[in-house]
Design a protein around this motif. Structure first.
Motif, PDB file in Angstrom:
ATOM      1  N   ASN A  94      -7.274 -24.334 -34.990  1.00 37.43           N
ATOM      2  CA  ASN A  94      -7.371 -24.040 -33.469  1.00 37.43           C
ATOM      3  C   ASN A  94      -8.185 -22.694 -33.127  1.00 37.43           C
ATOM      4  O   ASN A  94      -8.998 -22.760 -32.287  1.00 37.43           O
ATOM      5  CB  ASN A  94      -5.831 -23.732 -32.912  1.00 37.43           C
ATOM      6  N   ARG A 163      -4.714 -36.635 -30.502  1.00 41.44           N
ATOM      7  CA  ARG A 163      -3.703 -35.911 -29.989  1.00 41.44           C
ATOM      8  C   ARG A 163      -3.781 -34.333 -30.658  1.00 41.44           C
ATOM      9  O   ARG A 163      -4.391 -34.329 -31.792  1.00 41.44           O
ATOM     10  CB  ARG A 163      -2.126 -36.651 -29.994  1.00 41.44           C
ATOM     11  N   ASN A 164      -2.950 -33.475 -29.948  1.00 38.77           N
ATOM     12  CA  ASN A 164      -2.990 -32.216 -30.906  1.00 38.77           C
ATOM     13  C   ASN A 164      -4.324 -31.615 -31.192  1.00 38.77           C
ATOM     14  O   ASN A 164      -4.481 -30.844 -32.025  1.00 38.77           O
ATOM     15  CB  ASN A 164      -1.956 -32.335 -32.158  1.00 38.77           C
ATOM     16  N   PRO A 203      -0.742 -35.254 -37.913  1.00 37.69           N
ATOM     17  CA  PRO A 203      -0.638 -34.756 -36.708  1.00 37.69           C
ATOM     18  C   PRO A 203      -1.576 -34.798 -35.813  1.00 37.69           C
ATOM     19  O   PRO A 203      -1.189 -34.694 -34.358  1.00 37.69           O
ATOM     20  CB  PRO A 203      -0.456 -33.171 -37.199  1.00 37.69           C
ATOM     21  N   THR A 204      -2.714 -35.232 -35.895  1.00 43.89           N
ATOM     22  CA  THR A 204      -3.659 -35.326 -34.807  1.00 43.89           C
ATOM     23  C   THR A 204      -3.973 -36.695 -34.431  1.00 43.89           C
ATOM     24  O   THR A 204      -5.124 -36.878 -33.720  1.00 43.89           O
ATOM     25  CB  THR A 204      -5.022 -34.396 -35.267  1.00 43.89           C
ATOM     26  N   TRP A 238       6.049 -30.473 -39.278  1.00 48.09           N
ATOM     27  CA  TRP A 238       5.485 -30.513 -38.092  1.00 48.09           C
ATOM     28  C   TRP A 238       5.288 -32.253 -37.953  1.00 48.09           C
ATOM     29  O   TRP A 238       5.533 -33.149 -37.130  1.00 48.09           O
ATOM     30  CB  TRP A 238       4.225 -30.059 -37.826  1.00 48.09           C
TER      31      TRP A 238
END
Ligand SMILES: [Zn+2]
Length: 429
Positions: A94, A163-164, A203-204, A238
């Motif tokens: 991030n 996503r994410n 996760p993405t 996660w």
């Protein structure tokens, strides 16, 4: 034109994790014959001179000729943010990665970094890489073009994330499929390029996107599929919340058609026994990224245990989560992690991982990664006395591995005397 390249030589006839250091073959005064971009002869220097009197001779003296390094996992778009301070995986992405990757929507910027990255690789003796790009198809286009211009064997793919990830850095299931398919059609098998289907990590991607990419892989099973697996405990937790019905992290990929012999999984540090068993059964490849694992604080890869199970393992920088472009520095970090696990790696095993082992992980070991007849002539020439500190240690070595090990532990791009790609010298003299 026939080239005869003389120096010390290092090649492998087997896997030193299986056969021990005797799998490696060193010639004190050897040579490599190169014709039409391939290795056409190997042997003692004087015998090769006699057999090829008309060859153009490049004599590197005491320097060591090896297959060029193969980096099995990297992110070329992170070239400009390498060595950014103080974050662990999710915060790293991030804070540093995503803002930088956003810039690759500009094809001119992508082209600039792609060229800079590949030139850095060649300066470090790396002749092939498997790289992630960004979500932008143009980022993959830029890397393939830059590699083609340099004659390099390249494996790469557009990174898929829906996503994410921040606005401007998400595709969707359909566009990821369509864009990947178009790039695959354009680049896979063109010259020395291979397309790699590239979901960043579970996760993405939504389940729909993972399924779409699994379907694409099923249509093109000769492609590799690269992604990340079990790098940090927070990430694994996660994944469990995002995919509550999955048995474990690897099962997320398997459930969406993303586990198979051509699967290449970066990191793979915190694996469950079931995951290790499935990876070994399918013949997938795991890629150890030691400078990244220490830099981002991810953990200690179980090289000895995984190799003993028969896993297919490669070695990589993971630029720019990894802190170096150098496969020498990467070998040193793999050695240090081995020491922390009380399983030190022999220099022959480290060198094999950085060349043939990584080529085997990427399923290109029939073409690059070793000095052998018929292989593509991607070579690195190593100065074994590249700095005063290394020179004074190597000078008292009593045998070859003792002379090489200081360069593995303390060497960097100053140790790269020259790099040859496809039988052409591209850096050095
Ligand atoms: Zn990575």
């Amino acid at each position: 034109m026939t080239d005869l390249i003389l120096g010390q030589t290092l090649s492998f006839s087997a896997d030193p994790f299986v056969e021990g250091p005797s799998a490696a073959h060193h010639r004190r005064r050897g040579g490599v014959v190169v014709q039409d971009g391939r290795i056409a002869g190997l042997g003692e220097a004087e015998a090769l001179r006699a057999a090829h009197p008309d060859a153009r001779v490049t004599d590197y003296g005491d320097a060591l000729i090896s297959a060029g390094f193969v980096d099995a996992h990297a992110h070329y778009p992170q070239t400009g943010i390498i060595a950014s301070w103080g974050k662990r995986l999710i915060d790293w992405l991030n804070s540093y990665t995503f803002p930088e990757e956003m810039r690759f929507g500009d094809p001119a910027y992508a082209g600039e970094i792609a060229g800079r990255y590949l030139d850095l690789l060649l300066a470090h003796g790396t002749t092939s890489v498997a790289s992630y790009c960004t979500i932008h198809p143009g980022s993959a286009e830029a890397l393939f073009q830059a590699a083609e211009a340099r004659g390099m064997r390249i494996l790469a793919g557009k990174t898929c994330m829906d996503r994410n990830a921040p606005d401007g850095l998400r595709d969707n299931a359909q566009s990821a499929y369509d864009d990947s398919k178009a790039l695959l059609a354009r680049w896979h098998g063109r010259g020395r390029a291979s397309y790699v289907i590239t979901p960043r990590f579970a996760p993405t991607s939504t389940p729909e996107q993972l399924s779409a990419l699994g379907a694409l892989w099923a249509e093109h099973p000769d492609c590799l599929m690269q992604t990340h697996l079990s790098e940090q405990p927070d990430e694994i937790a996660w994944v469990k919340t995002l995919f509550p019905t999955a048995q474990d992290y690897l099962d997320v990929y398997e459930a969406h058609g993303l586990l198979g012999p051509g699967g290449v999984y970066g990191h793979a540090i915190h694996l469950e026994p079931r995951e290790r068993a499935r990876l070994a059964e399918t013949g997938a490849a795991l890629v150890h990224c030691p400078t990244s694992n220490t830099f981002i604080g991810s953990g200690l890869f179980d090289m000895a245990g995984l190799v003993a199970e028969g896993q297919r393992v490669g070695l990589a920088t993971d630029t720019g989560g990894g802190s170096s472009f150098s496969m020498l520095r990467t070998m040193a970090a793999a050695y240090e992690i081995g020491q922390l696990r009380h399983t030190p790696l022999h220099a022959a095993q480290l060198w094999w991982l950085a060349t043939q082992g990584s080529a085997r992980a990427l399923r290109i070991d029939d073409r690059v990664g070793n000095l052998a007849l018929g292989m593509e002539a991607d070579l690195v020439v190593i100065d074994l006395a590249s700095t005063p500190a290394i020179a004074q240690r190597a000078a008292r070595a009593e045998e070859f591995w003792e002379a090489l090990f200081p360069t593995i532990m303390m060497g960097d791009d100053r140790a790269i005397r020259a790099t040859w790609v496809g039988g052409q010298r591209v850096t050095g003299v």
